[in-house]
Design an enzyme around this catalytic site. Structure first.
Site, PDB file in Angstrom:
ATOM      1  N   ASP A   1      32.227  -8.628  30.677  1.00 28.28           N
ATOM      2  CA  ASP A   1      32.414  -8.099  32.175  1.00 28.28           C
ATOM      3  C   ASP A   1      32.803  -9.657  33.131  1.00 28.28           C
ATOM      4  O   ASP A   1      32.370 -10.587  32.589  1.00 28.28           O
ATOM      5  CB  ASP A   1      31.093  -7.286  32.418  1.00 28.28           C
ATOM      6  CG  ASP A   1      30.967  -6.895  33.926  1.00 28.28           C
ATOM      7  OD1 ASP A   1      32.190  -6.347  34.463  1.00 28.28           O
ATOM      8  OD2 ASP A   1      30.314  -7.011  34.770  1.00 28.28           O
ATOM      9  N   SER A   2      33.157  -8.918  34.315  1.00 31.46           N
ATOM     10  CA  SER A   2      33.265 -10.157  35.120  1.00 31.46           C
ATOM     11  C   SER A   2      32.101 -10.806  35.649  1.00 31.46           C
ATOM     12  O   SER A   2      32.078 -11.916  36.017  1.00 31.46           O
ATOM     13  CB  SER A   2      33.759  -9.554  36.406  1.00 31.46           C
ATOM     14  OG  SER A   2      33.202  -8.627  37.039  1.00 31.46           O
TER      15      SER A   2
ATOM     16  N   CYS B   1      33.679  -3.463  31.605  1.00 31.42           N
ATOM     17  CA  CYS B   1      33.956  -3.473  33.115  1.00 31.42           C
ATOM     18  C   CYS B   1      35.157  -2.494  33.444  1.00 31.42           C
ATOM     19  O   CYS B   1      36.231  -2.525  32.668  1.00 31.42           O
ATOM     20  CB  CYS B   1      34.491  -5.068  33.179  1.00 31.42           C
ATOM     21  SG  CYS B   1      35.074  -5.320  34.919  1.00 31.42           S
TER      22      CYS B   1
ATOM     23  N   GLU C   1      25.834  -8.810  43.043  1.00 27.16           N
ATOM     24  CA  GLU C   1      25.910 -10.091  42.264  1.00 27.16           C
ATOM     25  C   GLU C   1      24.994 -11.243  43.024  1.00 27.16           C
ATOM     26  O   GLU C   1      24.365 -12.028  42.593  1.00 27.16           O
ATOM     27  CB  GLU C   1      27.149 -10.532  42.346  1.00 27.16           C
ATOM     28  CG  GLU C   1      28.150  -9.963  41.309  1.00 27.16           C
ATOM     29  CD  GLU C   1      28.120 -10.480  39.803  1.00 27.16           C
ATOM     30  OE1 GLU C   1      27.943 -11.767  39.519  1.00 27.16           O
ATOM     31  OE2 GLU C   1      28.112  -9.724  38.902  1.00 27.16           O
TER      32      GLU C   1
ATOM     33  N   CYS D   1      31.631   1.665  37.906  1.00 27.97           N
ATOM     34  CA  CYS D   1      31.468   0.336  37.897  1.00 27.97           C
ATOM     35  C   CYS D   1      30.323  -0.054  37.320  1.00 27.97           C
ATOM     36  O   CYS D   1      29.215   0.469  37.551  1.00 27.97           O
ATOM     37  CB  CYS D   1      31.601  -0.081  39.252  1.00 27.97           C
ATOM     38  SG  CYS D   1      31.336  -2.181  39.418  1.00 27.97           S
TER      39      CYS D   1
ATOM     40  N   HIS E   1      28.460  -2.232  37.164  1.00 27.85           N
ATOM     41  CA  HIS E   1      26.947  -2.840  38.149  1.00 27.85           C
ATOM     42  C   HIS E   1      26.300  -1.776  38.934  1.00 27.85           C
ATOM     43  O   HIS E   1      25.341  -2.130  39.209  1.00 27.85           O
ATOM     44  CB  HIS E   1      27.658  -3.697  39.383  1.00 27.85           C
ATOM     45  CG  HIS E   1      28.438  -5.016  39.101  1.00 27.85           C
ATOM     46  ND1 HIS E   1      29.126  -5.246  38.153  1.00 27.85           N
ATOM     47  CD2 HIS E   1      27.771  -6.219  39.224  1.00 27.85           C
ATOM     48  CE1 HIS E   1      29.585  -6.546  38.030  1.00 27.85           C
ATOM     49  NE2 HIS E   1      28.608  -7.316  38.786  1.00 27.85           N
TER      50      HIS E   1
HETATM   51  N1  DGL Z   1      31.463  -4.471  36.515  1.00 22.60           N
HETATM   52  C1  DGL Z   1      32.848  -4.552  37.125  1.00 22.60           C
HETATM   53  C2  DGL Z   1      33.437  -2.969  36.871  1.00 22.60           C
HETATM   54  O1  DGL Z   1      32.905  -2.253  36.473  1.00 22.60           O
HETATM   55  C3  DGL Z   1      32.687  -5.172  38.481  1.00 22.60           C
HETATM   56  C4  DGL Z   1      34.157  -5.324  39.000  1.00 22.60           C
HETATM   57  C5  DGL Z   1      34.062  -6.748  39.947  1.00 22.60           C
HETATM   58  O2  DGL Z   1      33.972  -7.926  39.372  1.00 22.60           O
HETATM   59  O3  DGL Z   1      34.241  -6.360  40.874  1.00 22.60           O
HETATM   60  O4  DGL Z   1      34.367  -2.649  37.661  1.00 22.60           O
END
Ligand code: DGL
Length: 274
Positions: free
Chosen positions: A11-12, A74, A159, A193, A195
């Site tokens: 993931d990012s 992600c 975050e 997402c 998150h």
């Molecule tokens: N968890 C990522 C997603 O599902 C986050 C994206 C991001 O880094 O903005 O899109």
């Protein structure tokens, strides 16, 4: 065969941990290696080229750690990079390895969560603007009426551990309200997402009526279980010692401090320089 060949989860940042939590609960025996590109998160507002370049770099890093299977946990990377990686890069990079995303498994089942046949999608600007959900849902449930809302502030608030602040509530309410203004008949909403499960309660608080909020963790875990059953040639490469390893492109100390919230238990990570 190398005895250590974990399933890679990427993931990012921290969001993919919400998916890894469900995957490790559903399939505890496998080894897992998580990589969060925290140093370059968020990806949500970045261009196609940048998300693709960053994601490919991270996939290659996971391949170097002997992962045969990598899950892009992600949505943004799944929307903007997965297809290119699968079609353009894998054939010459590692033809026997596989990279999977989180959008397809979600779209395969979303029709089962709605009665009104009107659904909403909350995601990053990248995911929403890519149109990936619209294209994929059309394949499985062409009768669904879909409205999307991009929530560019949510990932930075999560975050940065600001998701319980009054400021966060402002932005959560704003986007939930905008989604239902687009279509009041919505009765199921994809948290598109990884998150967003962290703020699920806050999202629920601002919903105008009871609605199915669809998180991806369990759906992706179920889909992975099925995938491994259908692909024994790949499954046999995945080692099974129940080991979990975490890597971040940023500082391990700050990763560990936040990761617990997303993963549900303590995490000790290592730094990975790209
Ligand atoms: N968890 C990522 C997603 O599902 C986050 C994206 C991001 O880094 O903005 O899109």
């Amino acid at each position: 065969m190398n005895s250590y060949s974990p399933i890679g989860i990427f993931d990012s940042g921290f969001g993919g941990l919400t998916v890894m939590k469900e995957i490790t609960e559903a399939l505890p025996h496998y080894d897992y290696l998580y990589l969060g590109d925290n140093a370059r998160a968020p990806y949500g507002s970045r261009s196609f080229e940048t998300v693709y370049e960053y994601t490919l770099e991270c996939v290659k890093a996971l391949f170097q750690q002997n992962c045969h299977l990598v899950i892009l946990a992600c949505n943004t990377a799944s929307a903007k990079a997965l297809r290119s990686i699968q079609q353009k890069d894998l054939p010459h990079l590692a033809p026997h390895k596989r990279v999977l995303g989180v959008i397809r498994p979600t779209t395969e089942v979303i029709g089962n969560y709605t009665q009104s046949r009107h659904i909403g999608i909350l995601g990053t600007a990248g995911t929403v603007n890519s149109g990936s959900y619209l294209v994929e849902i059309e394949k499985f449930f062409p009768d669904l009426v879909i409205s999307q809302e991009a929530c560019p502030m949510w990932v930075p608030l999560i975050e940065n551990n600001e998701y319980l602040s009054a400021g966060a509530d402002f932005f959560i309410q704003q986007h939930v309200t905008r989604l239902f203004d687009k279509d009041p008949l919505i009765d199921a909403v994809i948290l598109g997402c990884t998150h967003y499960p962290i703020i699920e309660n806050r999202i629920r608080h601002f919903l105008p009526k009871p609605v199915n909020l669809v998180s991806q963790g369990k759906i992706v875990a179920h889909s992975l279980k099925d995938y491994l059953l259908r692909h024994p040639e790949l499954e046999q490469h995945c080692s099974k010692n129940g080991k979990r390893t975490f890597m971040t492109t940023d500082q391990p100390e700050s990763f560990d401090a936040s990761a617990r919230l997303f993963f549900g238990s303590a995490v000790t990570s290592h730094h990975l320089g790209l």
